[in-house]
Structures are given as structure tokens and as C-alpha cells.
Scaffold this motif. Structure first.
Motif, PDB file in Angstrom:
ATOM      1  N   GLY A 161       4.338   7.052  -8.868  1.00 50.75           N
ATOM      2  CA  GLY A 161       5.624   6.443  -9.202  1.00 50.75           C
ATOM      3  C   GLY A 161       5.954   5.250  -8.326  1.00 50.75           C
ATOM      4  O   GLY A 161       6.439   4.213  -8.814  1.00 50.75           O
ATOM      5  N   LEU A 162       5.702   5.369  -7.036  1.00 51.34           N
ATOM      6  CA  LEU A 162       5.962   4.263  -6.109  1.00 51.34           C
ATOM      7  C   LEU A 162       5.056   3.073  -6.420  1.00 51.34           C
ATOM      8  O   LEU A 162       5.496   1.915  -6.382  1.00 51.34           O
ATOM      9  CB  LEU A 162       5.745   4.736  -4.672  1.00 51.34           C
ATOM     10  CG  LEU A 162       6.808   5.683  -4.111  1.00 51.34           C
ATOM     11  CD1 LEU A 162       6.309   6.362  -2.838  1.00 51.34           C
ATOM     12  CD2 LEU A 162       8.106   4.917  -3.826  1.00 51.34           C
ATOM     13  N   THR A 166       4.035   2.291   2.346  1.00 48.11           N
ATOM     14  CA  THR A 166       5.058   3.242   1.918  1.00 48.11           C
ATOM     15  C   THR A 166       4.464   4.631   1.831  1.00 48.11           C
ATOM     16  O   THR A 166       3.424   4.829   1.191  1.00 48.11           O
ATOM     17  CB  THR A 166       5.620   2.841   0.536  1.00 48.11           C
ATOM     18  OG1 THR A 166       6.096   1.498   0.587  1.00 48.11           O
ATOM     19  CG2 THR A 166       6.745   3.771   0.119  1.00 48.11           C
ATOM     20  N   ALA A 167       5.113   5.594   2.469  1.00 46.88           N
ATOM     21  CA  ALA A 167       4.647   6.976   2.421  1.00 46.88           C
ATOM     22  C   ALA A 167       5.143   7.647   1.144  1.00 46.88           C
ATOM     23  O   ALA A 167       6.289   7.461   0.744  1.00 46.88           O
ATOM     24  CB  ALA A 167       5.139   7.755   3.636  1.00 46.88           C
ATOM     25  N   ALA A 168       4.274   8.442   0.518  1.00 49.91           N
ATOM     26  CA  ALA A 168       4.632   9.206  -0.676  1.00 49.91           C
ATOM     27  C   ALA A 168       4.572  10.685  -0.344  1.00 49.91           C
ATOM     28  O   ALA A 168       3.598  11.159   0.249  1.00 49.91           O
ATOM     29  CB  ALA A 168       3.683   8.880  -1.824  1.00 49.91           C
ATOM     30  N   ALA A 169       5.593  11.433  -0.769  1.00 49.11           N
ATOM     31  CA  ALA A 169       5.663  12.853  -0.435  1.00 49.11           C
ATOM     32  C   ALA A 169       4.696  13.687  -1.257  1.00 49.11           C
ATOM     33  O   ALA A 169       4.234  14.743  -0.803  1.00 49.11           O
ATOM     34  CB  ALA A 169       7.091  13.356  -0.649  1.00 49.11           C
ATOM     35  N   GLN A 175      10.169  -3.127  -9.437  1.00 46.51           N
ATOM     36  CA  GLN A 175      11.373  -2.352  -9.750  1.00 46.51           C
ATOM     37  C   GLN A 175      11.663  -1.368  -8.626  1.00 46.51           C
ATOM     38  O   GLN A 175      10.763  -1.008  -7.859  1.00 46.51           O
ATOM     39  CB  GLN A 175      11.174  -1.583 -11.065  1.00 46.51           C
ATOM     40  CG  GLN A 175      10.954  -2.472 -12.270  1.00 46.51           C
ATOM     41  CD  GLN A 175      10.579  -1.673 -13.505  1.00 46.51           C
ATOM     42  OE1 GLN A 175      10.189  -0.509 -13.414  1.00 46.51           O
ATOM     43  NE2 GLN A 175      10.696  -2.311 -14.667  1.00 46.51           N
ATOM     44  N   PRO A 176      12.898  -0.882  -8.533  1.00 43.98           N
ATOM     45  CA  PRO A 176      13.198   0.157  -7.546  1.00 43.98           C
ATOM     46  C   PRO A 176      12.447   1.440  -7.898  1.00 43.98           C
ATOM     47  O   PRO A 176      12.219   1.745  -9.072  1.00 43.98           O
ATOM     48  CB  PRO A 176      14.721   0.353  -7.687  1.00 43.98           C
ATOM     49  CG  PRO A 176      15.206  -0.816  -8.448  1.00 43.98           C
ATOM     50  CD  PRO A 176      14.085  -1.306  -9.298  1.00 43.98           C
ATOM     51  N   ALA A 177      12.095   2.192  -6.891  1.00 42.37           N
ATOM     52  CA  ALA A 177      11.382   3.444  -7.115  1.00 42.37           C
ATOM     53  C   ALA A 177      12.324   4.491  -7.694  1.00 42.37           C
ATOM     54  O   ALA A 177      13.506   4.556  -7.349  1.00 42.37           O
ATOM     55  CB  ALA A 177      10.790   3.948  -5.807  1.00 42.37           C
ATOM     56  N   ALA A 178      11.793   5.307  -8.595  1.00 39.39           N
ATOM     57  CA  ALA A 178      12.559   6.423  -9.143  1.00 39.39           C
ATOM     58  C   ALA A 178      12.717   7.502  -8.081  1.00 39.39           C
ATOM     59  O   ALA A 178      12.049   7.484  -7.035  1.00 39.39           O
ATOM     60  CB  ALA A 178      11.847   6.987 -10.368  1.00 39.39           C
ATOM     61  N   ASP A 179      13.603   8.469  -8.337  1.00 39.17           N
ATOM     62  CA  ASP A 179      13.782   9.583  -7.409  1.00 39.17           C
ATOM     63  C   ASP A 179      12.481  10.354  -7.253  1.00 39.17           C
ATOM     64  O   ASP A 179      11.678  10.461  -8.183  1.00 39.17           O
ATOM     65  CB  ASP A 179      14.870  10.537  -7.922  1.00 39.17           C
ATOM     66  CG  ASP A 179      16.267   9.935  -7.826  1.00 39.17           C
ATOM     67  OD1 ASP A 179      16.453   8.991  -7.048  1.00 39.17           O
ATOM     68  OD2 ASP A 179      17.156  10.420  -8.553  1.00 39.17           O
ATOM     69  N   SER A 180      12.298  10.920  -6.074  1.00 44.65           N
ATOM     70  CA  SER A 180      11.114  11.742  -5.812  1.00 44.65           C
ATOM     71  C   SER A 180      11.109  12.952  -6.736  1.00 44.65           C
ATOM     72  O   SER A 180      12.163  13.510  -7.068  1.00 44.65           O
ATOM     73  CB  SER A 180      11.115  12.210  -4.355  1.00 44.65           C
ATOM     74  OG  SER A 180      10.128  13.209  -4.155  1.00 44.65           O
ATOM     75  N   VAL A 221       0.857  -1.194   0.000  1.00 44.11           N
ATOM     76  CA  VAL A 221       0.000   0.000   0.000  1.00 44.11           C
ATOM     77  C   VAL A 221       0.888   1.237   0.000  1.00 44.11           C
ATOM     78  O   VAL A 221       1.828   1.342   0.795  1.00 44.11           O
ATOM     79  CB  VAL A 221      -0.928   0.019   1.228  1.00 44.11           C
ATOM     80  CG1 VAL A 221      -1.806   1.276   1.218  1.00 44.11           C
ATOM     81  CG2 VAL A 221      -1.801  -1.236   1.274  1.00 44.11           C
ATOM     82  N   VAL A 222       0.583   2.169  -0.897  1.00 42.72           N
ATOM     83  CA  VAL A 222       1.243   3.470  -0.951  1.00 42.72           C
ATOM     84  C   VAL A 222       0.263   4.501  -0.411  1.00 42.72           C
ATOM     85  O   VAL A 222      -0.902   4.523  -0.821  1.00 42.72           O
ATOM     86  CB  VAL A 222       1.662   3.839  -2.386  1.00 42.72           C
ATOM     87  CG1 VAL A 222       2.285   5.231  -2.431  1.00 42.72           C
ATOM     88  CG2 VAL A 222       2.614   2.792  -2.948  1.00 42.72           C
TER      89      VAL A 222
END
Length: 519
Positions: A307-308, A297-300, A316-321, A279-280
Motif C-alpha cells: 500500500g505504501l 519508510t517502514a511498513a508494519a 498520493q497519501p498512504a491509506a490506513d494500515s 524505499v519501503v
């Protein structure tokens, strides 16, 4: 100037249709303002406040067309609205038998027993009763109507909880159910990411961003903006979360809201952690450490939430914020603002989407810019006069302050466009930040009218314009076409709302440095 009206007894149409008619006749030459509404006490009061009441007498079941402008134009507007209201949809089989017109939820249920969702868009005074009828008939509910009290909302949602049904709303403007866009929604690809959002434009931003990143949506469920108040307790978000957790087509879940009451947030996060799927969570403005936990996962930002979710769905790994501005973007903004006089220092945001205004305020604030607003976030100032900006100002043009007696700016951007021009003409303005929201129900060509106005008012050393276009390639307005038109006119177009707000903040920093100051 003349004020005229026409009343149609016992005629009902949903609010989106009425706003679209209002928008059409408002654009007629010689019309200053127009409104097409049902004759409820609230609407009659709003007509009086808007100067559109010339002694109109109507009951709550009556439909009113009210216009102000030149006499001939008013007469023409009334006739065009009359024709729109009386036009019939094209019948593909005019000679064949016609299905009986459905006039109640009960009749709909009798005609088609497998109906399980009612979309309710009636005046708020009657919305709660219709929602309760739908729930008692075994239906889930999307309650587009607003002006429903918290007490009524709680009554509706407790009934839904007992019947194991979902209520989206009140004031739920966006949903995508089994691929069908409802309300102000966008055309997005099908996929494995499910969304539950207490914000309509927030839900649109995340679903569109997911589409742009190549992934898709399983379901997108709105809750209405009051669902996470302590009095309501997040009933709809908890139900939606459980529904997506049980849905085999959903692999990742996204939750979107302004920060809930703390006990409500804890309840939702506990349920999210235990749901068995990643969950994002984007609780706008909440500290990440208050949200993150195992499986959550917290999203800014709204864009980061998308993206997350896509990264999790693809393994896949998350891209930069998006809050990390690339060096090339900083250079581009420095070049763009090189000709701005040092006296131009203010950020002016003019938004159609309330959540975009909210997120923009938060991000500008994090960059050191305290702004005024008609809908201020914590720490920002309440704008003394909503028609006059002061210093850094971010305005929600979709708020009731601006929509009483007028269509929402997503349907008719005229008033919002006029505000953008006013900000361009203000000697303090360094950058004008705005959004274009695409999709069903939105203006057919939202960029064209604005660009016509901009061509008449832009100057060589005038403010910069930064836009964010919320939409997809499959939307009726086609996102790439709108972006291309804006860029051709010299508008800087960001990839998402958060990036646009950060670009505006960067320009304000550059202007402050010209004056030997910091933000």
C-alpha cells in the motif's frame, strides 16, 4: 500395504516437475504416500524416514519413484509416473530440424551468446558448483535449489560480487524478471515498483497486493532466506537494491525480509537512504523507529508495504494500515462468532507459506496471543509434537518437518487440508486460519479439494474458518474464482494475510470475553 520403487539411471528433471508428478500419483486411490526424487544421499535418507525405502539402490544421477499403498495402486502409480517422465513436449514443427538438446551451461552459452540468467534447480550437493559455472560464464543466477551451506552461499555470492552479477538464492522460490514469472510466482501487471525479497511468499504477497491496488511491478528479485544473515551480509539484497536504483523503469523500491542481523540491517538501510529513490522496508517484526529515516519508510505488514509503495508511486497519501480493523469488520466477526461455545478459545493457523505463518504469529502475539509453532517467532513456544496442536498454534506446513518425501503444500495441499480438518475436529478450536497461494507451480484448483473435505466435517457450532488468498486475476487459478468458492462454503476471506491474522485474533478476544477473561 506395499512399498514399491522404480529407478531410472542417469535421468534428471527439476524439483518442481518432480513435486508435480509426486502430487499427481499421491492422489490415486489406494496410494498412502509417494515421492519422486533424485537419488542423492539426502533424498535416500528422507525416503527411509518416510517409510518409502524397500531396499532402493540408486546413485545421485538416478531418478527414483517410490510409493506406498495397495499393491495394484502402487503398480499403477509407478506406470503413470513412468509415462509422465517419458512424455515429450509437443513439437510444433515435427518435420523440421530440431535444435540439439542442451546438456550443460557451457553448451547453452555457446548456442546463444546473449543468455545472461541461469535458473538452477539441481540437488543441493551439486547446486553450488553449477552456480559458480554460470557466474564464470557471465550469467546471473537464480538458485532454486536448497540444502546449500552458508559457506558455499558466501563463496558463490562473493564471486558474484566480484563479477557484478546477481545471485537469487539458494532456496529462492520466486522472482519476476522483465515480466517473466520464475518459480512460484504470480501473473502481475507491469509497472514502476521494484521488489527485493528474502522471502518467497512475502514477495508474492507484496507483488499480488500491488497488482490488486491497480499498480504494477518492474522487477521482483528474490535473495534466498539466508542472504541477510551476518555471515552473508546481504550481498544479494544490496546488489538488487542497486540494480533497481539504476533501473529507469523503477520509481519505488520495496525491501522485504525477516529482521536481519543488526549490522546487515544498518548497511542495507544506509544504502537504501542513499539510492535516490523512495524505499519501503518491511523487516517483519522490526520496530518502525529502527527502520524509518529520510527516504525510507517502514511498513508494519506485507500488505502495508504494498500500500505504501503504490501511494508513493502515485504521489498520493498512504491509506490506513491494515492493522487498524474497521468497526464494520469487528461487528461482522462478533456476529459470526455468536454461536461459538465459550469452550472454543484457540486460534489454529495452518499455512502453506512460511512467511505468512511468521507474520501471523507476530500479529497474534501483538494482540496478546502467545502461540506454539514448529517455526516459532521470538517469544513463542516450540511445538513439542508437530502433529498435535496445543492452545493457540500456528503451523508452517511448508517447513522441512512436513515436506520430507512429500511435495510442498502449494503443489499438493493434501496433507495441509487434512491438518485443517483435524483442527476443525478439535474441541478447543475457535478459528482455523489458513492461506491459499496461487500462481505458476501451485495447485490448479487449491480450493476444491479442501471444500470437499470441509463439507463433510463442518457443524453448526463448529470453528470459524478464515482464509487469505494470495494471487491475482491473471493467475491460472483466478483469484476471484477461488475467493467466491470459499465464501460460498461459509469461509471468511480476508483481503491479505495480516487482516486474516487480525480477524482470527479478534475472534479469540471475543471468545475470551465470553469466559470473563482477557487475552
Amino acid at each position: 500395504m506395499s512399498v514399491m520403487h522404480k529407478v531410472f539411471a542417469n535421468l534428471y528433471q527439476d524439483s518442481v516437475s518432480l513435486m508435480q508428478i509426486s502430487a499427481q500419483i499421491s492422489k490415486l486411490s489406494g496410494i498412502e504416500q509417494a515421492s519422486v526424487v533424485m537419488g542423492t544421499e539426502t533424498n535416500l535418507a528422507q525416503l527411509r524416514d518416510a517409510g518409502l525405502d524397500d531396499g532402493c539402490k540408486a546413485g545421485p544421477n538416478d531418478l527414483i519413484i517410490a510409493v506406498r499403498g495397495e499393491a495394484d495402486a502402487c503398480a499403477e502409480a509407478l506406470e503413470i509416473a513412468h509415462q509422465r517422465l517419458n512424455s515429450k513436449p509437443q513439437d510444433n514443427d515435427a518435420d523440421g530440424p530440431r535444435a540439439p538438446q542442451l546438456v550443460s551451461l557451457e553448451m547453452a552459452a555457446e548456442q546463444q551468446a546473449d543468455i545472461n540468467l541461469a535458473l538452477i534447480s539441481v540437488p543441493g550437493d551439486y547446486a553450488a558448483a553449477e552456480a559458480i559455472k554460470a557466474l564464470n560464464l557471465g550469467m546471473n543466477v537464480m538458485l532454486f535449489s536448497d540444502n546449500v551451506s552458508l559457506a558455499q552461499e558466501k563463496q558463490i555470492k562473493l564471486l558474484a560480487q566480484r563479477k557484478n552479477r546477481l545471485v537469487m538464492g539458494p532456496d529462492c522460490g520466486t522472482a519476476i524478471i522483465n515480466g517473466l514469472p520464475l518459480g512460484f510466482a504470480n501473473v502481475v501487471k507491469a509497472g514502476s515498483i521494484g521488489i527485493v525479497g528474502a522471502s518467497g511468499t512475502g514477495l508474492q504477497e507484496v507483488s499480488c497486493r500491488i497488482d490488486q491496488l491497480g499498480a504494477g511491478i518492474s522487477q521482483a528479485l528474490g535473495t534466498g532466506g539466508h542472504d541477510l544473515h551476518e555471515e552473508i551480509g546481504g550481498i544479494s539484497m544490496l546488489h538488487g537494491l542497486q540494480a533497481l536504483a539504476s533501473d529507469p523503469a523503477t520509481q519505488v523500491i520495496v525491501l522485504i525480509s525477516k529482521p536481519p542481523a543488526r549490522p546487515v540491517a544498518e548497511r542495507i538501510l544506509e544504502r537504501a537512504q542513499a539510492c535516490g529513490k523512495p524505499v519501503v522496508v518491511n523487516f517483519l517484526g522490526a520496530a518502525p523507529e529502527e527502520v524509518s529515516r529520510t527516504g525510507v519508510t517502514a511498513a508494519a505488514t506485507l500488505a502495508d508495504a504494498a500500500g505504501l509503495a503504490v501511494a508513493l508511486a502515485n504521489g498520493q497519501p498512504a491509506a490506513d494500515s491494515v492493522t487498524l480493523i474497521p468497526h464494520q469488520d469487528v461487528e461482522m466477526l462478533q456476529q459470526a462468532s455468536a454461536c461459538l461455545p465459550a469452550t472454543r478459545r484457540a486460534i489454529r493457523g495452518v499455512f502453506a507459506g512460511g512467511t505468512f505463518c511468521y507474520e501471523g504469529q507476530l500479529l497474534c502475539q501483538q494482540q496478546g496471543f502467545i502461540a506454539a509453532s514448529n517455526t516459532p517467532v521470538k517469544g513463542n513456544a516450540k511445538l513439542a509434537d508437530i502433529w498435535r496442536s496445543q492452545g493457540h498454534t500456528l503451523i508452517d506446513m511448508g517447513d522441512d518437518d512436513f515436506t520430507r518425501g512429500r511435495p510442498h503444500p502449494m503443489i499438493d495441499p493434501t496433507l495441509r487440508n487434512q491438518r485443517i480438518v483435524a483442527e476443525l475436529n478439535d474441541a478447543e478450536t475457535a478459528v482455523v486460519l489458513f492461506d491459499l497461494v496461487l500462481g505458476y507451480g501451485a495447485a490448479a484448483e487449491p480450493a476444491s479439494e479442501l471444500l470437499t473435505l470441509l463439507s463433510q466435517h463442518q457443524s453448526q457450532n463448529g470453528p470459524l474458518l478464515i482464509a487469505h488468498v494470495c494471487g491475482t486475476e491473471a493467475d491460472p487459478q483466478q483469484r476471484s474464482r477461488q475467493v467466491a468458492a470459499l465464501r460460498q462454503a461459509g469461509v471468511l476471506v480476508a483481503g491479505c494475510n495480516a487482516e486474516a491474522a487480525l480477524w482470527a485474533s479478534q475472534i479469540a478476544h471475543i471468545q475470551a470475553e465470553k469466559n470473563g477473561e482477557t487475552a
